[in-house]
Design a protein around this motif. Structure first.
Motif, short mmCIF file in Angstrom:
data_model
loop_
_atom_site.label_atom_id
_atom_site.label_comp_id
_atom_site.label_asym_id
_atom_site.label_seq_id
_atom_site.Cartn_x
_atom_site.Cartn_y
_atom_site.Cartn_z
N CYS A 172 0.84 -1.18 0.00
CA CYS A 172 0.00 0.00 0.00
C CYS A 172 0.88 1.23 0.00
O CYS A 172 1.55 1.52 0.98
N GLU A 173 0.91 1.94 -1.09
CA GLU A 173 1.68 3.18 -1.16
C GLU A 173 0.73 4.35 -1.36
O GLU A 173 -0.34 4.21 -1.94
N CYS A 178 4.84 16.97 -1.82
CA CYS A 178 5.94 16.89 -2.79
C CYS A 178 5.69 15.90 -3.92
O CYS A 178 6.44 15.86 -4.88
N GLY A 179 4.64 15.07 -3.78
CA GLY A 179 4.28 14.15 -4.85
C GLY A 179 5.01 12.81 -4.83
O GLY A 179 4.76 11.96 -5.68
N GLU A 180 5.92 12.59 -3.89
CA GLU A 180 6.64 11.32 -3.82
C GLU A 180 5.74 10.20 -3.33
O GLU A 180 4.81 10.42 -2.56
N MET A 181 6.03 8.98 -3.79
CA MET A 181 5.30 7.80 -3.31
C MET A 181 5.88 7.39 -1.96
O MET A 181 7.10 7.35 -1.79
N ASN A 236 10.49 11.95 1.98
CA ASN A 236 11.20 12.97 1.23
C ASN A 236 11.13 14.35 1.88
O ASN A 236 12.15 15.01 2.08
N CYS A 237 9.93 14.78 2.26
CA CYS A 237 9.79 16.15 2.78
C CYS A 237 9.36 16.21 4.23
O CYS A 237 9.32 17.30 4.82
N GLY A 238 9.00 15.05 4.82
CA GLY A 238 8.64 15.03 6.23
C GLY A 238 7.19 15.39 6.53
O GLY A 238 6.79 15.41 7.68
N THR A 239 6.39 15.67 5.51
CA THR A 239 5.00 16.01 5.72
C THR A 239 4.25 14.84 6.34
O THR A 239 4.36 13.71 5.87
N GLU A 240 3.50 15.10 7.40
CA GLU A 240 2.72 14.05 8.04
C GLU A 240 1.59 13.64 7.10
O GLU A 240 0.92 14.49 6.51
N LEU A 241 1.37 12.34 7.00
CA LEU A 241 0.34 11.82 6.10
C LEU A 241 -0.97 11.67 6.86
O LEU A 241 -0.98 11.27 8.03
N ALA A 242 -2.06 11.98 6.22
CA ALA A 242 -3.37 12.04 6.88
C ALA A 242 -3.91 10.68 7.29
O ALA A 242 -4.48 10.56 8.36
N GLU A 243 -3.74 9.66 6.49
CA GLU A 243 -4.37 8.39 6.81
C GLU A 243 -3.42 7.24 6.49
O GLU A 243 -2.57 7.34 5.63
#
Length: 107
Positions: free
Chosen positions: A78-79, A85-88, A98-105
């Motif tokens: 599951c990616e 930033c658009g990275e998988m 890549n950018c450290g952004t927290e993912l929502a789910e």
């Protein structure tokens, strides 16, 4: 002492060693810095290896390894795409590698 795993990289080897130690199994990582010999040695000889120190711990160590590999497999199936930033990003990551952004789910 027995080798239980040949890792793709040092990070992976350290994670497994930490999991083994969390299960109260003594383990070591060998070839941690062998990548500097790349070209002089066959590539299969420079991968980090995880060894358990007590042969009696083999069965429990295999169970810990199996759990770790199952989690890796589930995370790789599951990616998600990072919205910033658009990275998988693998499903078992809580933030973008890549950018450290927290993912929502989670997946």
């Amino acid at each position: 002492m027995r080798k239980i795993y040949q890792a793709a990289n040092l990070f992976e080897a350290q994670i497994l060693r930490d999991r083994l130690e969390a299960a109260h199994l003594r383990a070591e990582v060998f070839n941690a810095h062998a990548h500097s010999a790349a070209g002089a040695l066959p590539v299969t000889e420079i991968y980090p290896e995880v060894w358990i120190l007590e042969d009696n711990d083999w069965d429990l160590a295999l169970r810990v390894l199996g759990e770790y590999q199952a989690e890796l497999q589930a995370g790789n199936q599951c990616e998600r795409r990072c919205q910033k930033c658009g990275e998988m990003v693998p499903g078992n990551f809580a933030s973008c590698w890549n950018c450290g952004t927290e993912l929502a789910e989670d997946c």
